[in-house]
Scaffold this motif. Sequence first.
Motif, short mmCIF file in Angstrom:
data_model
loop_
_atom_site.label_atom_id
_atom_site.label_comp_id
_atom_site.label_asym_id
_atom_site.label_seq_id
_atom_site.Cartn_x
_atom_site.Cartn_y
_atom_site.Cartn_z
N GLY A 21 -7.78 53.42 -16.04
CA GLY A 21 -6.85 52.50 -15.08
C GLY A 21 -5.94 51.74 -16.19
N VAL A 22 -5.44 50.72 -15.57
CA VAL A 22 -4.81 49.70 -16.42
C VAL A 22 -5.35 49.04 -17.34
CG1 VAL A 22 -3.19 47.69 -16.31
CG2 VAL A 22 -3.12 49.65 -14.33
N MET A 23 -5.25 48.92 -18.52
CA MET A 23 -5.76 48.28 -19.55
C MET A 23 -5.09 47.31 -20.41
SD MET A 23 -6.98 51.72 -22.08
CE MET A 23 -8.24 52.64 -21.60
N THR A 24 -5.60 46.38 -20.99
CA THR A 24 -4.90 45.30 -21.61
C THR A 24 -4.97 45.99 -23.11
OG1 THR A 24 -6.93 44.36 -22.50
CG2 THR A 24 -6.06 43.42 -20.56
N THR A 25 -3.96 45.44 -24.11
CA THR A 25 -3.79 46.16 -25.50
C THR A 25 -5.44 46.00 -26.23
OG1 THR A 25 -3.10 43.87 -26.20
CG2 THR A 25 -1.43 45.61 -25.63
N VAL A 40 -5.18 63.29 -27.29
CA VAL A 40 -4.45 62.69 -26.03
C VAL A 40 -4.23 63.75 -24.96
CG1 VAL A 40 -3.54 60.71 -27.07
CG2 VAL A 40 -2.11 62.89 -26.71
N ASP A 41 -4.15 65.15 -25.32
CA ASP A 41 -4.01 66.26 -24.58
C ASP A 41 -5.31 66.80 -23.80
OD1 ASP A 41 -4.51 67.33 -27.01
OD2 ASP A 41 -4.11 69.45 -26.35
N ARG A 42 -6.25 66.28 -24.15
CA ARG A 42 -7.91 66.39 -23.55
C ARG A 42 -8.39 65.26 -23.05
NH1 ARG A 42 -10.13 71.94 -25.36
NH2 ARG A 42 -8.34 73.02 -26.02
N ARG A 48 -4.27 57.03 -21.98
CA ARG A 48 -4.17 55.98 -21.36
C ARG A 48 -4.02 54.77 -22.25
NH1 ARG A 48 -2.43 53.77 -16.09
NH2 ARG A 48 -3.78 55.30 -15.18
N ALA A 49 -4.76 54.80 -23.31
CA ALA A 49 -4.91 53.79 -24.25
C ALA A 49 -3.54 53.80 -25.34
CB ALA A 49 -6.27 53.79 -25.25
N ARG A 50 -3.46 54.91 -25.70
CA ARG A 50 -2.11 55.38 -26.30
C ARG A 50 -0.98 54.62 -25.54
NH1 ARG A 50 0.33 60.90 -28.47
NH2 ARG A 50 1.31 60.86 -26.23
N THR A 51 -0.63 55.13 -24.41
CA THR A 51 0.38 54.65 -23.66
C THR A 51 0.31 53.06 -23.34
OG1 THR A 51 0.41 56.84 -22.28
CG2 THR A 51 1.23 54.85 -21.03
N THR A 52 -0.44 52.52 -23.29
CA THR A 52 -0.69 51.22 -23.37
C THR A 52 -0.06 50.42 -24.35
OG1 THR A 52 -2.56 50.99 -21.74
CG2 THR A 52 -2.06 49.23 -22.68
N LEU A 53 -0.69 50.99 -25.60
CA LEU A 53 -0.21 50.31 -27.03
C LEU A 53 1.14 50.63 -27.27
CD1 LEU A 53 -3.38 51.39 -28.97
CD2 LEU A 53 -2.68 49.07 -28.07
#
Length: 68
Positions: A21-25, A40-42, A48-53
């Motif tokens: 779910g939603v993560m802080t940095t 990230v493809d698997r 999710r972490a990469r998208t957040t950063l």
Amino acid sequence: MQLTNLNMPVASLLACGNDPGVMTTEQAHAAMQLHLDCTVDRCLVRRRARTTLVEAGKCVLDDQAERL
């Protein structure tokens, strides 16, 4: 940072198939370290972490990474 300081269930960061779910940095950084050998493809956690950063401006993707 210790995992106990993440203010989220650590178990949600352990399995690649879990969407945390939603993560802080800070949480995203910890997730990236936990899933260092994942792609990230698997791995939903790493994705999710990469998208957040990236959205926070903490990570800049090269042209090849942006296609995933």
